[in-house]
Design a protein around this motif. Structure first.
Motif, PDB file in Angstrom:
ATOM      1  N   VAL A 176     -24.402   7.871 -34.476  1.00 42.51           N
ATOM      2  CA  VAL A 176     -23.385   7.392 -35.412  1.00 42.51           C
ATOM      3  C   VAL A 176     -22.016   7.971 -35.047  1.00 42.51           C
ATOM      4  CG1 VAL A 176     -22.602   7.472 -37.812  1.00 42.51           C
ATOM      5  CG2 VAL A 176     -25.011   7.016 -37.291  1.00 42.51           C
ATOM      6  N   ARG A 177     -21.995   9.273 -34.778  1.00 41.23           N
ATOM      7  CA  ARG A 177     -20.728   9.927 -34.448  1.00 41.23           C
ATOM      8  C   ARG A 177     -20.134   9.370 -33.156  1.00 41.23           C
ATOM      9  NH1 ARG A 177     -19.678  13.925 -30.978  1.00 41.23           N
ATOM     10  NH2 ARG A 177     -21.912  14.313 -30.657  1.00 41.23           N
ATOM     11  N   LEU A 178     -20.980   9.216 -32.131  1.00 41.21           N
ATOM     12  CA  LEU A 178     -20.493   8.747 -30.835  1.00 41.21           C
ATOM     13  C   LEU A 178     -20.054   7.281 -30.898  1.00 41.21           C
ATOM     14  CD1 LEU A 178     -23.163  10.444 -28.553  1.00 41.21           C
ATOM     15  CD2 LEU A 178     -20.759  11.075 -28.751  1.00 41.21           C
ATOM     16  N   ASN A 179     -20.772   6.475 -31.649  1.00 37.50           N
ATOM     17  CA  ASN A 179     -20.374   5.066 -31.796  1.00 37.50           C
ATOM     18  C   ASN A 179     -19.019   4.955 -32.475  1.00 37.50           C
ATOM     19  OD1 ASN A 179     -22.425   3.563 -30.540  1.00 37.50           O
ATOM     20  ND2 ASN A 179     -23.796   3.830 -32.285  1.00 37.50           N
ATOM     21  N   PHE A 180     -18.787   5.810 -33.482  1.00 36.51           N
ATOM     22  CA  PHE A 180     -17.494   5.798 -34.166  1.00 36.51           C
ATOM     23  C   PHE A 180     -16.365   6.130 -33.193  1.00 36.51           C
ATOM     24  CE2 PHE A 180     -14.109   8.192 -36.237  1.00 36.51           C
ATOM     25  CZ  PHE A 180     -13.664   7.272 -37.166  1.00 36.51           C
ATOM     26  N   LEU A 181     -16.587   7.183 -32.378  1.00 34.05           N
ATOM     27  CA  LEU A 181     -15.562   7.573 -31.404  1.00 34.05           C
ATOM     28  C   LEU A 181     -15.328   6.474 -30.380  1.00 34.05           C
ATOM     29  CD1 LEU A 181     -16.585  11.315 -30.731  1.00 34.05           C
ATOM     30  CD2 LEU A 181     -14.651  10.484 -32.086  1.00 34.05           C
ATOM     31  N   ARG A 182     -16.417   5.892 -29.895  1.00 33.32           N
ATOM     32  CA  ARG A 182     -16.281   4.827 -28.896  1.00 33.32           C
ATOM     33  C   ARG A 182     -15.506   3.642 -29.468  1.00 33.32           C
ATOM     34  NH1 ARG A 182     -21.569   1.652 -27.318  1.00 33.32           N
ATOM     35  NH2 ARG A 182     -21.214   1.058 -29.485  1.00 33.32           N
ATOM     36  N   ARG A 207      -1.523   7.349 -32.419  1.00 36.41           N
ATOM     37  CA  ARG A 207      -2.643   7.899 -33.201  1.00 36.41           C
ATOM     38  C   ARG A 207      -3.692   8.508 -32.283  1.00 36.41           C
ATOM     39  NH1 ARG A 207      -1.808   3.407 -36.714  1.00 36.41           N
ATOM     40  NH2 ARG A 207      -3.337   2.157 -35.558  1.00 36.41           N
ATOM     41  N   LEU A 208      -3.974   7.851 -31.173  1.00 38.31           N
ATOM     42  CA  LEU A 208      -4.928   8.408 -30.210  1.00 38.31           C
ATOM     43  C   LEU A 208      -4.391   9.686 -29.574  1.00 38.31           C
ATOM     44  CD1 LEU A 208      -6.205   5.201 -28.343  1.00 38.31           C
ATOM     45  CD2 LEU A 208      -7.329   6.472 -30.177  1.00 38.31           C
ATOM     46  N   VAL A 209      -3.090   9.686 -29.266  1.00 41.31           N
ATOM     47  CA  VAL A 209      -2.485  10.880 -28.656  1.00 41.31           C
ATOM     48  C   VAL A 209      -2.570  12.065 -29.606  1.00 41.31           C
ATOM     49  CG1 VAL A 209      -0.312  11.886 -27.855  1.00 41.31           C
ATOM     50  CG2 VAL A 209      -0.965   9.586 -27.118  1.00 41.31           C
ATOM     51  N   ARG A 210      -2.256  11.831 -30.900  1.00 43.58           N
ATOM     52  CA  ARG A 210      -2.319  12.922 -31.874  1.00 43.58           C
ATOM     53  C   ARG A 210      -3.739  13.485 -31.996  1.00 43.58           C
ATOM     54  NH1 ARG A 210       1.424   9.658 -34.734  1.00 43.58           N
ATOM     55  NH2 ARG A 210      -0.255   8.698 -35.941  1.00 43.58           N
ATOM     56  N   LYS A 211      -4.748  12.637 -31.920  1.00 47.16           N
ATOM     57  CA  LYS A 211      -6.133  13.094 -32.097  1.00 47.16           C
ATOM     58  C   LYS A 211      -6.703  13.742 -30.844  1.00 47.16           C
ATOM     59  CE  LYS A 211     -10.658  11.675 -33.781  1.00 47.16           C
ATOM     60  NZ  LYS A 211     -11.437  10.649 -34.498  1.00 47.16           N
ATOM     61  N   TYR A 212      -6.379  13.189 -29.675  1.00 43.25           N
ATOM     62  CA  TYR A 212      -7.041  13.661 -28.452  1.00 43.25           C
ATOM     63  C   TYR A 212      -6.126  14.463 -27.520  1.00 43.25           C
ATOM     64  CZ  TYR A 212     -10.708  10.477 -29.932  1.00 43.25           C
ATOM     65  OH  TYR A 212     -11.692   9.848 -30.648  1.00 43.25           O
ATOM     66  N   GLY A 213      -4.852  14.561 -27.866  1.00 38.84           N
ATOM     67  CA  GLY A 213      -3.955  15.376 -27.057  1.00 38.84           C
ATOM     68  C   GLY A 213      -3.092  14.587 -26.104  1.00 38.84           C
ATOM     69  N   SER A 214      -3.654  13.546 -25.527  1.00 34.95           N
ATOM     70  CA  SER A 214      -2.903  12.649 -24.645  1.00 34.95           C
ATOM     71  C   SER A 214      -3.696  11.367 -24.476  1.00 34.95           C
ATOM     72  CB  SER A 214      -2.655  13.293 -23.271  1.00 34.95           C
ATOM     73  OG  SER A 214      -3.858  13.351 -22.521  1.00 34.95           O
ATOM     74  N   GLN A 249     -12.362  10.766 -22.899  1.00 31.60           N
ATOM     75  CA  GLN A 249     -13.334  10.910 -23.982  1.00 31.60           C
ATOM     76  C   GLN A 249     -14.152   9.634 -24.146  1.00 31.60           C
ATOM     77  OE1 GLN A 249     -14.568  13.198 -25.533  1.00 31.60           O
ATOM     78  NE2 GLN A 249     -14.984  12.808 -27.696  1.00 31.60           N
ATOM     79  N   GLN A 250     -13.517   8.507 -24.011  1.00 25.64           N
ATOM     80  CA  GLN A 250     -14.223   7.227 -24.112  1.00 25.64           C
ATOM     81  C   GLN A 250     -15.311   7.137 -23.045  1.00 25.64           C
ATOM     82  OE1 GLN A 250     -11.792   3.788 -23.308  1.00 25.64           O
ATOM     83  NE2 GLN A 250     -13.074   2.428 -24.550  1.00 25.64           N
ATOM     84  N   GLU A 251     -14.998   7.606 -21.840  1.00 22.66           N
ATOM     85  CA  GLU A 251     -15.987   7.576 -20.757  1.00 22.66           C
ATOM     86  C   GLU A 251     -17.137   8.523 -21.051  1.00 22.66           C
ATOM     87  OE1 GLU A 251     -13.642   8.590 -17.382  1.00 22.66           O
ATOM     88  OE2 GLU A 251     -12.679   6.618 -17.227  1.00 22.66           O
ATOM     89  N   ARG A 252     -16.809   9.732 -21.543  1.00 22.17           N
ATOM     90  CA  ARG A 252     -17.872  10.700 -21.851  1.00 22.17           C
ATOM     91  C   ARG A 252     -18.775  10.191 -22.970  1.00 22.17           C
ATOM     92  NH1 ARG A 252     -13.726  14.531 -21.011  1.00 22.17           N
ATOM     93  NH2 ARG A 252     -13.260  14.570 -23.245  1.00 22.17           N
ATOM     94  N   VAL A 253     -18.170   9.604 -23.983  1.00 18.61           N
ATOM     95  CA  VAL A 253     -18.965   9.069 -25.103  1.00 18.61           C
ATOM     96  C   VAL A 253     -19.936   8.013 -24.600  1.00 18.61           C
ATOM     97  CG1 VAL A 253     -18.811   7.632 -27.155  1.00 18.61           C
ATOM     98  CG2 VAL A 253     -17.346   9.627 -26.933  1.00 18.61           C
TER      99      VAL A 253
END
Length: 556
Positions: free
Chosen positions: A189-195, A310-317, A324-328
């Motif tokens: 569930v967590r990984l699907n949300f991130l993806r 919004r993505l930059v604020r959450k993930y840094g860049s 992160q998308q690739e790792r997920v």
């Protein structure tokens, strides 16, 4: 081996410097003369606990320096591991203890932490006595004693440790995979949300920079349009543009070069400037397009930039968000195949455990054979040293498999016939313990990694013929390892290869302990004193001379 020992401002010592040699060195002197102070100083140099009280009264600090030569390969490797190698083949350890109680350690003139000094010292000195810190009598070390006696275990022990480490690593990985399986639903569930969060935006590398620049241009389009048109016209489009003027100038310079050849290169430079001028005008031209940014396009750019930010604020860049998308995606793929992964890990672990158990079995078999031989060897040595009723045994029992195999090893001892065998350290008296230790050391002397053995209480509880036998054993060991010994027995002292005389001098104001190497003739008198006291007679001199001329190193 210990080559040199220098002691300054330590306890009752002002300054002592001893040059030691191979073989058996004996410290001689009256009871209370301060022989143990020298050994205390050596122990403190090599990592023993030190307090401000050891600094000589009136001095700011005590300094003890020990120099070792012919050191083992194990020590060389340890020095390299801690970046303590230097050009000198000798190894120098120095300890400075201040009157405030602080201390500093140096190895080869490099400041070094005390635990590292203790580690290095374990390859240099084996103390027996009050500084017996390496615990050859502790049950935890009995396995190592047995393995050292065999002399062929180094490679097998390494194989055992390697096999065990691989097995433990696989066990940890299996546990982690099983834990992942238990938590798979929540993780999914967590990984699907991130993806979904990242893929719904679909960012491209550096897209936020490009969108931000385009938006700035669009929002300032009137200014940008005017500036771009003026730049384009000035560079290329106007009737008298920079391009036209440069081309006219080039034609004139070419004409003048017929009269001055140095202007040929100047004409070439103007040609380059023409090219650059045209290229810049081409780059500016798109910004001079009055249709480059409609209100709809500006709103679209603002919306897109807000998503990317919004993505930059959450993930840094933006790049980190893409990674992160690739790792997920990879983790979701693993979750879908956890059961297969668990089965694969279990099969791998079974194989690795079997490999480790096979090596542990080889170790057990070799230890069982060697334990009998070592027990006989130690017991024979004890009987030779006046303990005819002694029983010595090495008990082996099964243990959970570990980096050293699957055996518990413990030395058992009984000093009298009919008494049950018990743990060595709990039943042996001081004199018995010294002889047990000496017998163990003789058995290990050919395979021990220690360069120097120090005996501080070896003559406790023995005398006469047995003392001579104990001395002969020490003499035998000293043929392969340096031995430093404190003794009050002439039977042992007379066998030494070198002698150190310790004396204590006192007056109304101070007490001073001195130590110096002495010749054989001077040692003869000291041995005679051990026989008859301070009043040396012709008879005691004759007895000392007889003892010193009968030095021998009996076969094992």
């Amino acid at each position: 081996m210990l080559k040199r020992l220098t002691i300054q401002s330590f306890a009752l010592i002002d300054h002592v410097e001893l040059e030691l040699s191979k073989g058996l060195t004996v410290f001689l002197g009256e009871t209370g003369a301060g022989k143990s102070i020298v050994i205390d100083a050596l122990a403190i140099a090599l990592g023993e606990r030190a307090t401000a009280e050891i600094v000589r009264k009136g001095q700011k600090k005590a300094i003890i320096e020990a120099t070792f030569s012919d050191v083992s390969e194990q020590l060389r490797n340890s020095l390299a591991d801690h970046d303590l190698v230097w050009d000198n083949p000798d190894v120098v350890i120095r300890r400075e203890v201040s009157s405030s109680g602080t201390s500093r350690c140096f190895v080869n003139d490099t400041p070094t932490q005390l635990p590292i000094v203790r580690e290095l010292s374990s390859f240099l000195i084996d103390f027996h006595g009050q500084h017996d810190t390496h615990g050859l009598l502790a049950a935890r070390s009995h396995r190592d004693i047995l393995d050292k006696f065999a002399g062929t275990y180094a490679e097998l022990r390494l194989e055992m440790k390697t096999a065990y480490d691989r097995m433990r690593t696989c066990e940890d990985e299996l546990q982690n995979t099983r834990r992942r399986a238990r938590d798979a639903d929540a993780d999914r569930v967590r990984l699907n949300f991130l993806r979904d969060e990242i893929s719904s935006v679909g960012p491209q590398p550096d897209e936020d920079t490009r969108v931000s620049e385009e938006l700035r241009r669009a929002e300032a389009q009137e200014h940008v349009l005017a500036a771009a048109m003026r730049a384009r016209d000035a560079l290329y489009a106007a009737d008298r543009s920079a391009y036209d003027l440069l081309r006219e100038a080039k034609d004139l310079v070419v004409e003048l070069s017929a009269y001055d050849s140095s202007l040929v290169s100047a004409a070439n430079d103007i040609e380059s400037a023409l090219i650059v001028c045209k290229e810049i005008a081409g780059a500016v031209a798109p910004l001079a397009d009055p249709d480059s940014a409609s209100p709809e396009r500006i709103e679209e750019l603002r919306h897109r930039l807000a998503q990317l930010q919004r993505l930059v604020r959450k993930y840094g860049s933006l790049q980190l968000a893409i990674e992160q998308q690739e790792r997920v995606g990879e983790e979701l793929s693993i979750l879908e195949n956890l059961e297969e992964a668990i089965t694969g890990r279990e099969e791998q672990l079974a194989k690795l455990r079997n490999d480790a158990e096979l090596i542990a079995g080889k170790l057990h078999k070799q230890r069982s054979t060697s334990a009998k031989a070592l027990s006989r060897d130690i017991q024979a040595g004890l009987q030779e040293m006046g303990m005819p009723s002694t029983t010595f045994s090495i008990e082996m029992s099964a243990a959970p498999i570990g980096p050293t195999g699957a055996d518990n090893i413990e030395f058992l001892f009984s000093s009298n016939a009919g008494e049950p065998l018990r743990q060595l350290s709990k039943v042996a008296s001081g004199g018995e313990l010294s002889r047990v230790m000496l017998s163990i050391k003789r058995s290990l002397s050919s395979s021990s990694s220690f360069g120097t053995m120090v005996f501080d209480e070896i003559d406790t509880g023995i005398s006469g013929r047995i003392a001579r036998i104990v001395g002969d054993v020490m003499k035998q060991i000293s043929s392969s390892q340096q031995i430093v010994c404190i003794t009050h027995l002439p039977q042992i002292a007379s066998l030494a290869d070198a002698f150190v005389r310790i004396t204590k001098k006192s007056n109304a104001d101070t007490t001073l302990v001195e130590a110096q190497m002495i010749s054989n003739d001077e040692a003869l008198i000291e041995v005679a004193k051990l026989l008859s006291g301070d009043d040396v007679s012709d008879i005691s001199l004759s007895g000392a001379r007889e003892l010193m001329t009968k030095r021998r190193a009996p076969s094992k």
